[in-house]
Motif scaffolding. Sequence first.
Motif, short mmCIF file in Angstrom:
data_model
loop_
_atom_site.label_atom_id
_atom_site.label_comp_id
_atom_site.label_asym_id
_atom_site.label_seq_id
_atom_site.Cartn_x
_atom_site.Cartn_y
_atom_site.Cartn_z
N GLU A 33 43.41 53.41 43.05
CA GLU A 33 42.73 52.19 43.49
C GLU A 33 41.27 52.18 43.07
N THR A 34 40.61 53.33 43.13
CA THR A 34 39.20 53.41 42.74
C THR A 34 39.04 53.14 41.24
N VAL A 35 39.89 53.78 40.45
CA VAL A 35 39.82 53.56 38.99
C VAL A 35 40.21 52.12 38.67
N GLN A 36 41.19 51.58 39.38
CA GLN A 36 41.61 50.20 39.18
C GLN A 36 40.43 49.24 39.38
N GLU A 37 39.68 49.44 40.45
CA GLU A 37 38.52 48.58 40.73
C GLU A 37 37.43 48.77 39.68
N CYS A 38 37.17 50.02 39.29
CA CYS A 38 36.12 50.29 38.29
C CYS A 38 36.47 49.68 36.94
N VAL A 39 37.70 49.86 36.50
CA VAL A 39 38.12 49.34 35.20
C VAL A 39 38.08 47.81 35.21
N SER A 40 38.53 47.22 36.29
CA SER A 40 38.52 45.75 36.38
C SER A 40 37.08 45.23 36.37
N GLU A 41 36.19 45.91 37.06
CA GLU A 41 34.78 45.50 37.07
C GLU A 41 34.16 45.66 35.67
N PHE A 42 34.50 46.73 34.98
CA PHE A 42 34.01 46.96 33.62
C PHE A 42 34.46 45.82 32.70
#
Length: 152
Positions: free
Chosen positions: A34-43
């Motif tokens: 979930e953390t990586v999902q949010e970071c990648v989406s924000e990027f």
Amino acid sequence: MADKQDLLLPIANVGRIMKQILPPGAKVSKEAKETVQECVSEFIKFVTGEASAKCRKEDRQTVTVDDICWALSALGLDDYAGATVRYLHKYREFERERVNQKVQNEVHSTRAKSGASNYKCIQAGKQTETPTPLLLFKVTDQNGSSSLTKLS
């Protein structure tokens, strides 16, 4: 308003990508995904926003891959821009080869069905004995990167 999950990359895809880099049998926690999902989406939103601003400034409505590469460089992410350009070049090369192979397969299939070694091909109002080859030309931009484009 759209659900928050609708604005993020699918978590299954994020988890699959994360597992590719890990040793076999390694597990990834739900919280890590979930953390990586949010970071990648924000990027992605960050880079796309920069590319979109460029398009609006140039009075265009379509964001192209060149705009994304420009945005990566403009944001100081030159390594990502270079990697993206290299990937894009390889992808276009692969697609060109796939199209050429498909054309060759269709030519051979047509010859096999007709039983003839030579057949008529009509192009621009004139008949020829052999099919016209796919015409490709090399395009080089101001940065020195090049790509092959088919003539249509």
